[in-house]
Design a protein around this motif. Structure first.
Motif, PDB file in Angstrom:
ATOM      1  N   LYS A  61     -15.669   7.054  -8.458  1.00 16.12           N
ATOM      2  CA  LYS A  61     -15.815   7.310  -6.994  1.00 16.12           C
ATOM      3  C   LYS A  61     -15.314   6.411  -5.986  1.00 16.12           C
ATOM      4  N   GLU A  94     -18.228   6.458 -13.788  1.00 14.04           N
ATOM      5  CA  GLU A  94     -18.230   7.404 -12.672  1.00 14.04           C
ATOM      6  C   GLU A  94     -18.347   6.904 -11.252  1.00 14.04           C
ATOM      7  N   SER A 113     -13.195   6.936  -2.767  1.00  8.75           N
ATOM      8  CA  SER A 113     -13.502   6.749  -1.611  1.00  8.75           C
ATOM      9  C   SER A 113     -12.507   5.867  -0.753  1.00  8.75           C
TER      10      SER A 113
END
Length: 171
Positions: free
Chosen positions: A136, A132, A140
């Motif tokens: 992310k 995860e 980002s």
């Protein structure tokens, strides 16, 4: 050498064996989403650092050093896919260095390096769906997901989804 606010990516030297072993190679958490096995002993670590040094002679791969301590805390690299298209060749941090923004610094540093050194116009990144933090990280930095592929982990035989991302670099 690649430098970020808190890190330096540079070629390994033999004396790094103990730090990279203690911070990364001996840690099951570090190997969890990678394709390598945990290094079991200091003697194995000394052999592995020699292999790493030799490999780095012909590849754009680096140990990651924390500036503040000088300690090797991970490794990362890039490889060419095609003309002006590059990808990360693995990014790994020791568990004590995760969650401090270092992954973002490493990936941003690799992208900037490829743009400057090779005129890269596109950069690819891949990660396991279950990772995860890595998913992310890709989001980002503006990566777009382009595919998902079922793979089998050769260490334990479990299947996973490898997510592939792409980032078009502005000229």
């Amino acid at each position: 050498m690649i430098e970020t606010d808190d890190l330096i990516l540079d070629k390994a030297v033999f004396e790094d064996w103990r730090g990279i072993y203690q911070n990364v190679w001996s840690r099951p958490e570090s190997a969890r989403y990678m394709l390598w096995k945990v290094t079991e002993s200091e003697s194995e670590a000394r052999i592995r650092i020699r292999k790493t040094i030799e490999f780095q002679k012909n590849h754009d791969t680096y140990l990651v050093y924390e500036k503040k301590s000088g300690e090797p805390v991970g490794f990362a690299g890039v490889e060419k896919l095609s003309d002006r298209v590059y990808q990360e060749a693995g990014i790994c941090l020791g568990p004590d260095y995760v969650g401090r923004g270092f992954g973002k610094q490493i990936l941003s540093g690799l992208i900037a390096y490829c743009r400057k050194a090779f005129g890269a116009e596109e950069f690819h990144y891949s990660t396991r769906e279950e990772n995860e933090a890595s998913v992310k990280l890709a989001c980002s930095l503006g990566f777009e997901r382009v595919s998902s592929e079922v793979k089998v982990d050769g260490r334990d035989g479990h299947s996973y989804h490898l997510l592939k991302y792409r980032l078009k670099l502005k000229k």
